[in-house]
Design an enzyme around this catalytic site. Structure first.
Site, PDB file in Angstrom:
ATOM      1  N   ASP A   1      77.906  78.046  71.902  1.00  0.00           N
ATOM      2  CA  ASP A   1      78.079  77.212  73.090  1.00  0.00           C
ATOM      3  C   ASP A   1      79.303  77.725  73.849  1.00  0.00           C
ATOM      4  O   ASP A   1      80.452  77.392  73.523  1.00  0.00           O
ATOM      5  CB  ASP A   1      78.257  75.747  72.671  1.00  0.00           C
TER       6      ASP A   1
ATOM      7  N   ARG B   1      81.804  75.120  75.326  1.00  0.00           N
ATOM      8  CA  ARG B   1      82.605  74.514  74.252  1.00  0.00           C
ATOM      9  C   ARG B   1      83.711  75.443  73.795  1.00  0.00           C
ATOM     10  O   ARG B   1      84.894  75.057  73.710  1.00  0.00           O
ATOM     11  CB  ARG B   1      81.691  74.160  73.083  1.00  0.00           C
TER      12      ARG B   1
ATOM     13  N   GLU C   1      87.663  69.158  55.936  1.00  0.00           N
ATOM     14  CA  GLU C   1      86.206  69.258  56.066  1.00  0.00           C
ATOM     15  C   GLU C   1      85.535  68.456  54.958  1.00  0.00           C
ATOM     16  O   GLU C   1      85.781  68.689  53.772  1.00  0.00           O
ATOM     17  CB  GLU C   1      85.755  70.719  56.008  1.00  0.00           C
TER      18      GLU C   1
ATOM     19  N   VAL D   1      89.028  62.703  56.058  1.00  0.00           N
ATOM     20  CA  VAL D   1      90.433  62.608  56.449  1.00  0.00           C
ATOM     21  C   VAL D   1      91.030  61.280  56.013  1.00  0.00           C
ATOM     22  O   VAL D   1      92.235  61.193  55.744  1.00  0.00           O
ATOM     23  CB  VAL D   1      90.572  62.816  57.981  1.00  0.00           C
ATOM     24  N   GLU D   2      90.185  60.223  55.910  1.00  0.00           N
ATOM     25  CA  GLU D   2      90.679  58.935  55.455  1.00  0.00           C
ATOM     26  C   GLU D   2      91.156  58.969  54.005  1.00  0.00           C
ATOM     27  O   GLU D   2      91.890  58.087  53.564  1.00  0.00           O
ATOM     28  CB  GLU D   2      89.590  57.863  55.603  1.00  0.00           C
TER      29      GLU D   2
ATOM     30  N   GLU E   1      87.120  68.794  67.202  1.00  0.00           N
ATOM     31  CA  GLU E   1      85.942  68.765  68.083  1.00  0.00           C
ATOM     32  C   GLU E   1      85.040  67.703  67.492  1.00  0.00           C
ATOM     33  O   GLU E   1      84.218  67.959  66.622  1.00  0.00           O
ATOM     34  CB  GLU E   1      85.268  70.144  68.125  1.00  0.00           C
TER      35      GLU E   1
ATOM     36  N   GLU F   1      77.748  59.809  66.229  1.00  0.00           N
ATOM     37  CA  GLU F   1      78.360  60.338  65.000  1.00  0.00           C
ATOM     38  C   GLU F   1      79.583  59.542  64.594  1.00  0.00           C
ATOM     39  O   GLU F   1      80.041  59.629  63.460  1.00  0.00           O
ATOM     40  CB  GLU F   1      78.728  61.829  65.107  1.00  0.00           C
TER      41      GLU F   1
ATOM     42  N   HIS G   1      75.277  72.480  74.102  1.00  0.00           N
ATOM     43  CA  HIS G   1      74.389  71.995  73.040  1.00  0.00           C
ATOM     44  C   HIS G   1      74.333  70.466  73.011  1.00  0.00           C
ATOM     45  O   HIS G   1      73.467  69.890  72.345  1.00  0.00           O
ATOM     46  CB  HIS G   1      74.834  72.547  71.681  1.00  0.00           C
TER      47      HIS G   1
END
Length: 621
Positions: free
Chosen positions: A266, A269, A315, A357-358, A377, A386, A543
């Protein structure tokens, strides 16, 4: 509640005992009892007809002679199946009593009993009512003793909902409270078995209703519940297992390299993020950076290249965390805690952490408010699909330094009206020389209930774009992720060469609205080179495409100032609207990571007349 239950159950038992004693003492009267009962019934119908036979619908002004007919109406017209809900949730008498009063209280305020949406009128509310996805998620809304207080005085539904329900008898016996002193050994039947006889006795009911009112007042129960609190309570009670499954499916889907290839390909982006990171080296020089949802780690690689001293790449997908680690190694940028250089510092920069991340504290040691730049992102379809923005804001509040940078730092949702080109109708008009418009019409009808994510050509927009809502990611509160906003759409101007004095009004047809977003890397943080990432129909496609919300029926619009037919409805060809007012709500849906969208559309004619169409509901999942 315990004391009230005990008092009510004792009254059940006393009533039943009294009835049995009467039967033993008056055998002769029993033989004539049916005639006497019939006479009593006739008298009651004459004197109290409104009370006994006026069963008012929970949602509209319809009246019925019995509760079964009423509940059949509620099921077929208002998507409320009382008997199924009782069985599914195992509601006892008290729970059933509460839900009836709860619904009446919500309808009185034109508020949806299941999702909490406020409507402008009862008609709008009836148009809005919908099926329930997960009853367990909303049961908590009426689980308050204040709903033991009848909302409608002398409501016959409150003592008749079990009248003809043979299937529910066992459920009632199992769920009504039973106390140790209420059994056959001490001369009393199990009082749960007397519920039907008691509930169908109006005089006893009135006494118990009065007792209920006094009890609830004594308890000091609150009379109001704020709409926002209902959303919060319902959301907190989502099934954790469902959320876990949704997260696993969501992060698992990002294990596909095809998705990452699409995002990396993309151009819009990638160029926006490259410009924001690589052209603002002063922001990243010796900075500690956190990349939330790093994927392949491309943004972390940019940050390292821009001069960051440490990049924490978070991640949640196990597979992609391993991939990002390998990519960092292959490019000589991996930071290994176990292997350090001569100065006790690793020669690499990027540390990949697998997990949400929490839960970052469980995986690494990092001081709160120690991050200079928060990078992510996070955007989904229609910006908020999401529900990843909540995680970014969590990271901001937990890890970002005061005054630290968040990239991007703004996000804006825009809207415009689209013509027939925004639908599938043109394709089906001519399929290899054959007319298949019936298929197109069916698809457009279905599209009025579900959002469509697709590319919309700028030429298919029939109104000027308008800003719907803007987020300031540096300052917004996490609760502001859910929002309601309004704006007005004005038709595109016609060709100036056309005769503006033409008697016939030239109208375009608006088939729905198109949503898209822009995120900004503003000069607040990117002083060297601000950047914008746009998913607009006027810019190269991305996208994310655009999100289309299709009207149930098209609306005629015009930019001409001419006299319209006052007898024709606003939005028709004879009386096109000169403006279209839209009110949109976007909230996180009960289905984790999905969003619910409500759309209210109002056409405004040149003479000021308005036409409001029924509210439409969409779920993007």
């Amino acid at each position: 509640m315990d004391q009230f239950s005990e008092d009510l159950d004792k009254e059940f038992c006393n009533t039943k005992k009294f009835e049995r004693e009467e039967e033993d003492d008056d055998d002769e009267e029993q033989e004539d009892g049916q005639d006497d009962w019939d006479d009593w019934n006739a008298d009651e119908e004459e004197g109290d007809e409104a009370f006994d036979s006026n069963f008012l619908c929970l949602f509209c002004n319809s009246n019925y002679n019995d509760c079964d007919t009423l509940f059949n109406h509620c099921n077929s017209v208002h998507y409320f199946d009382f008997h199924s809900i009782r069985r599914a949730l195992g509601l006892d008498f008290y729970g059933s009593f509460k839900i009836i009063n709860y619904i009446r209280s919500q309808v009185a305020e034109n508020r949806c009993w299941s999702c909490g949406l406020s409507c402008k009128s009862n008609q709008d509310l009836q148009n809005h009512l919908h099926k329930i996805l997960n009853l367990n998620d909303i049961k908590v809304l009426w689980d308050d003793d204040k709903y033991l207080k009848p909302f409608r005085q002398d409501d016959p539904l409150l003592y008749s909902f079990t009248e003809d329900e043979e299937d529910d008898e066992e459920m009632t016996r199992e769920n009504l409270p039973i106390h140790p002193n209420q059994n056959k050994e001490n001369g009393m039947e199990d009082c749960s078995s007397t519920s039907h006889g008691y509930l169908n006795t109006p005089s006893n009911l009135e006494a118990e209703i009065e007792k209920t009112v006094k009890t609830t007042e004594t308890l000091g129960l609150k009379d109001e519940m704020q709409e926002d609190n209902q959303f919060k309570i319902a959301r907190r009670n989502f099934d954790r297992k469902d959320i876990k499954n949704a997260n696993e499916n969501y992060f698992g889907s990002y294990s596909s390299f095809g998705i990452h290839r699409e995002m990396l390909s993309d151009k819009v982006r990638m160029e926006a993020y490259m410009e924001a990171i690589l052209r603002n080296p002063s922001l990243f020089h010796n900075a500690t950076v956190m990349d939330v949802g790093c994927g392949t780690g491309i943004l972390s690689l940019f940050a390292a290249k821009a001069g960051a001293s440490r990049v924490i790449a978070v991640e949640a997908s196990e597979k992609m965390a391993a991939v990002a680690t390998q990519i960092a190694k292959d490019n000589g940028l991996w930071w290994n805690r176990k292997q350090t250089g001569d100065c006790g510092v690793s020669s690499g920069t990027i540390e990949v952490v697998h997990g949400m991340v929490e839960e970052l504290d469980k995986n690494i040691e990092i001081k709160p408010h120690s991050v200079d730049v928060l990078l992510s992102e996070w955007m989904g379809y229609c910006l908020l699909y999401e529900s990843m923005l909540s995680s970014v804001l969590f990271a901001r509040d937990r890890w970002l330094k005061p005054g630290g940078a968040i990239l991007p730092d703004t996000a804006t949702i825009l809207v415009a009206g689209c013509g027939v080109g925004g639908t599938s109708l043109p394709f089906w008009e001519n399929v290899y020389g054959f007319k298949m418009s019936c298929v197109g019409k069916e698809l457009v009808k279905d599209a009025a209930n579900a959002p469509i994510v697709d590319i919309v050509d700028a030429n298919d927009l029939v109104t000027s774009p308008a800003i719907l809502h803007t987020f300031d990611l540096a300052t917004m509160h996490p609760d502001e992720v859910d929002f309601t906003a309004s704006t007005e759409l004005e038709p595109n101007s016609h060709d100036p060469s056309n005769n503006s004095n033409s008697v016939e009004v030239e109208a375009s047809w608006c088939y729905g609205v198109v949503l898209w977003f822009e995120t900004g890397f503003t000069s607040r943080f990117c002083m060297g080179s601000p950047a914008v990432l746009s998913t607009s129909p006027y810019t190269p496609k991305t996208h994310w495409s655009q999100t289309i919300l299709t009207f149930r029926e098209p609306v005629a619009i015009t930019s001409r100032k001419s006299t319209s037919n006052i007898s024709a409805p606003v939005g028709s060809h004879a009386c096109p609207a000169v403006k279209v007012h839209v009110r949109l709500s976007i909230v996180r849906a009960p289905e984790h990571r999905s969003i619910d969208i409500s759309l209210e559309t109002t056409g405004i004619a040149g003479d000021g007349r308005k036409r409001l169409w029924p509210v439409q509901l969409f779920t993007l999942r």
